[in-house]
Scaffold this motif. Sequence first.
Motif, PDB file in Angstrom:
ATOM      1  N   PHE A 175       0.730  -0.858  -0.253  1.00  0.00           N
ATOM      2  CA  PHE A 175       0.337   0.105  -0.271  1.00  0.00           C
ATOM      3  C   PHE A 175       0.619   1.786   0.339  1.00  0.00           C
ATOM      4  N   ASN A 176       0.760   2.379  -0.693  1.00  0.00           N
ATOM      5  CA  ASN A 176       0.986   3.657  -0.364  1.00  0.00           C
ATOM      6  C   ASN A 176       0.583   4.698  -0.793  1.00  0.00           C
ATOM      7  N   MET A 177       0.735   5.402  -0.411  1.00  0.00           N
ATOM      8  CA  MET A 177       0.471   7.352  -1.018  1.00  0.00           C
ATOM      9  C   MET A 177       2.034   7.635  -2.264  1.00  0.00           C
ATOM     10  N   ALA A 178       1.577   8.786  -3.216  1.00  0.00           N
ATOM     11  CA  ALA A 178       2.819   9.027  -3.356  1.00  0.00           C
ATOM     12  C   ALA A 178       2.352  10.973  -3.570  1.00  0.00           C
ATOM     13  N   HIS A 179       2.976  11.382  -4.094  1.00  0.00           N
ATOM     14  CA  HIS A 179       2.909  12.815  -4.276  1.00  0.00           C
ATOM     15  C   HIS A 179       3.672  13.643  -5.819  1.00  0.00           C
ATOM     16  N   SER A 180       3.745  13.830  -7.086  1.00  0.00           N
ATOM     17  CA  SER A 180       4.717  14.630  -7.525  1.00  0.00           C
ATOM     18  C   SER A 180       4.380  15.910  -8.069  1.00  0.00           C
ATOM     19  N   PHE A 181       5.752  16.647  -8.766  1.00  0.00           N
ATOM     20  CA  PHE A 181       5.663  17.921  -9.438  1.00  0.00           C
ATOM     21  C   PHE A 181       5.839  17.900 -10.854  1.00  0.00           C
ATOM     22  N   GLU A 182       5.840  18.588 -11.592  1.00  0.00           N
ATOM     23  CA  GLU A 182       5.850  18.601 -12.439  1.00  0.00           C
ATOM     24  C   GLU A 182       6.357  20.324 -12.650  1.00  0.00           C
ATOM     25  N   LEU A 183       7.577  19.930 -13.601  1.00  0.00           N
ATOM     26  CA  LEU A 183       8.775  20.764 -13.755  1.00  0.00           C
ATOM     27  C   LEU A 183       8.591  21.235 -15.249  1.00  0.00           C
ATOM     28  N   GLY A 184       8.695  22.909 -16.190  1.00  0.00           N
ATOM     29  CA  GLY A 184       8.825  23.293 -17.296  1.00  0.00           C
ATOM     30  C   GLY A 184       8.052  22.944 -18.164  1.00  0.00           C
ATOM     31  N   PRO A 185       8.264  23.486 -19.491  1.00  0.00           N
ATOM     32  CA  PRO A 185       7.405  24.636 -20.375  1.00  0.00           C
ATOM     33  C   PRO A 185       6.044  22.524 -20.382  1.00  0.00           C
ATOM     34  N   GLU A 186       5.289  23.895 -21.218  1.00  0.00           N
ATOM     35  CA  GLU A 186       3.959  22.491 -21.862  1.00  0.00           C
ATOM     36  C   GLU A 186       4.784  21.710 -22.700  1.00  0.00           C
ATOM     37  N   GLY A 187       4.171  20.137 -22.859  1.00  0.00           N
ATOM     38  CA  GLY A 187       5.285  19.300 -23.749  1.00  0.00           C
ATOM     39  C   GLY A 187       6.969  19.241 -23.268  1.00  0.00           C
ATOM     40  N   LYS A 188       7.433  19.137 -22.509  1.00  0.00           N
ATOM     41  CA  LYS A 188       8.561  19.011 -22.230  1.00  0.00           C
ATOM     42  C   LYS A 188       9.108  18.863 -20.780  1.00  0.00           C
ATOM     43  N   LYS A 189       7.990  18.690 -19.951  1.00  0.00           N
ATOM     44  CA  LYS A 189       7.602  18.211 -18.841  1.00  0.00           C
ATOM     45  C   LYS A 189       8.341  17.545 -17.942  1.00  0.00           C
ATOM     46  N   TRP A 190       9.472  17.331 -16.760  1.00  0.00           N
ATOM     47  CA  TRP A 190       9.696  16.356 -15.933  1.00  0.00           C
ATOM     48  C   TRP A 190       9.006  16.869 -14.737  1.00  0.00           C
TER      49      TRP A 190
END
Length: 183
Positions: free
Chosen positions: A162-177
């Motif tokens: 069982f897990n919990m996760a959170h992510s962040f997106e960085l960068g311009p549209e179409g080239k996100k990290w």
Amino acid sequence: MRSKFLFSIILPGTFVFFLQGLHAQSDSAAKKSYFKAGMDYLSNAVYSGRKDSSVVSYLKPSIGYVNRSGFSLGAEMSILANSPAAGRVDEIALEPGYNYSKGNFDAGAYASKYFYSNGSYAVLSELEATVGTYFEYNLGFLKLGAGGDFLFSTSTDISLSFNMAHSFELGPEGKKWRIGFKF
């Protein structure tokens, strides 16, 4: 007896999941195919509470391809980082799978095959293959998940997680990290 009971629940659930995927591919099919690469550092290899008498650290590069249909193929390598044999490839894993998304729901099934060097003393080196499935629901600020695996060696183990996760997106549209954290 318990493993037969769990097997009788997980296997049919996986088939139902695949049948749903055949009828509702609108979200998965709208995505683009892509390649991915990653690098992990494992400071002390522990498997189900078992560990070697010495600290075994790995550098773990990985590559993968995810097709817009949901099918994927990945490979991972475990390179010894802190032993007299540092730099040796201790393990290679190949992992085909299928991922499905619909709205806030994600699920998938996968299989992994492991290949170890003859000199491997890693606690995982007895493991030959795994087959598993996962389910995740995105609440927006947090993603909750659960999964189950069958682990094949001289006998078969069952692992539930069982897990919990959170992510962040960085960068311009179409080239996100994407940077993610999972507990």
